[in-house]
Design an enzyme around this catalytic site. Sequence first.
Site, PDB file in Angstrom:
ATOM      1  N   TYR A 148      31.492  15.280   8.422  1.00 29.70           N
ATOM      2  CA  TYR A 148      32.557  14.675   9.222  1.00 29.70           C
ATOM      3  C   TYR A 148      33.130  13.509   8.440  1.00 29.70           C
ATOM      4  O   TYR A 148      32.399  12.743   7.826  1.00 29.70           O
ATOM      5  CB  TYR A 148      31.989  14.186  10.555  1.00 29.70           C
ATOM      6  N   ASP A 243      31.820  10.120   0.792  1.00 28.43           N
ATOM      7  CA  ASP A 243      32.095   9.433   2.055  1.00 28.43           C
ATOM      8  C   ASP A 243      30.789   8.788   2.493  1.00 28.43           C
ATOM      9  O   ASP A 243      29.891   9.435   3.025  1.00 28.43           O
ATOM     10  CB  ASP A 243      32.611  10.425   3.100  1.00 28.43           C
ATOM     11  N   LYS A 271      31.480   1.379   9.180  1.00 26.56           N
ATOM     12  CA  LYS A 271      30.264   1.050   9.913  1.00 26.56           C
ATOM     13  C   LYS A 271      29.594  -0.257   9.435  1.00 26.56           C
ATOM     14  O   LYS A 271      30.091  -1.325   9.743  1.00 26.56           O
ATOM     15  CB  LYS A 271      29.325   2.254   9.910  1.00 26.56           C
TER      16      LYS A 271
END
Length: 435
Positions: A148, A243, A271
């Site tokens: 994702y 990523d 994050k």
Amino acid sequence: MDTKLNRTQSEKLFNEAKQLFPGGVNSPVRAFKSVAGAPLFIKKGDGCRITDEDDNEFIDFCCSWGPLLLGHNHDVVRESIIETVKNGTSFGTPTKLGNEIGKLIIDNHSYLDKIRFVSSGTEAVMSAIRLARGYTGKDKIVKFEGCYHGHVDSLLVKAGSGLATFGESTSAGIPASFVKDTLVIPLNDLEKFQSVLDEHHQDIAAVIIEPIPANNGLLIQDLNYLVWLRKICDDYDVLLIFDEVISGFRVGFEGASGLYRIQPDIITFGKIIGGGMPVGAYGGSNEIMSHIAPDGPVYQAGTLSANPVAMAAGIAMLKTILKDGFFEKLKKNTTYFVEQLESFISSRGYDMHIQSVGSIFWFAFTKTRVISSDQIQQDAISKFKILHAELLQNGIYLGPSAYEVGFISAAHTKSDLDEAIVIIQKALDVVYKDS
Ligand SMILES: *Cc1c(COP(=O)(O)O)cnc(C)c1O
């Protein structure tokens, strides 16, 4: 399913929220669609614990989906935010705090010459993709099924049916013309990867992967595979994007790139980098980053980018985790937690195991190692639903989906973990009581 847990206030608020937001939420997984009951409205967090509007308290293993590596309401992060906000919230100019965090990251990361701050992981990935295309002059992107990358149009694409490499979108509203430039292949499939690059490399700008895929279960890849990917990308002159929105600053300060000693061309962050505030970033070599505006022709901008309050939170976070022994201790606690549960699972003979790396863990409801997304069965989803309800009932909060991983923070002490272990063991007995 048993709902002894008092959710009166959360239910009331959720009903109200449904009048205000699609599905009552501002991000879909929060809606508890794949677990039982209404989502809990959390009013505060401290250390490893959160409290909902009905005053239920939970040991939190979701940690805001990963950012809270130091736990909730960490004093250094909080004080740093408070001090900074006294001088105002945003100027839309460069700030000293921006330099400070930039330097902190670049000085302590082997694979970054320059970075650019944005406001979310999605924005980081979206910008990295544009940069890869602008730098190479090519349009196609290769992504992996089971990874994702935020809600970027061209990456909300899954493998199509049959042998076709060209994907189909996983969301309405994505033009077919975007989808056609995204090639989707399975993780851990060397042959497929090689053949896609053989056939399309002249059109491929970049390959993007979560080096530690953690959004579809925790699909830890073999080091050899990742090393091999790097090599093939080099052979074919295709950029490799890691990523690291989850793995960055999580499995070590240098993330998966540092853990595996692999240099990607572009790395994306989110994050943890913002210390719990909305921050993302992407970075790479001087050569590649010089293509970003205003140095180069790839346009990318942001009104609130490198917001000083968010930068202050990030600085406090990063300085704390740079201290000696930080990651060793975190990993030691996680290993303890996982081993205790593993030995319980094997003593009971339950058909499951725990996959874990750094301070991330995931319940795999099978004995077999899960390495690609198609290995996750419906039965695992049902078992997770029982586990989730049972744990909430008894004071443990997990992300509300079988595909979500758990995070251990530095605020989870050994005695918190011991408390959690006992509760999880009892919950697993309930999950497996009929088998
Ligand atoms: C969370 C996540 C994103 C998206 O970040 P947001 O801040 O939610 O936009 C992108 N990539 C990975 C690997 C993620 O885990």
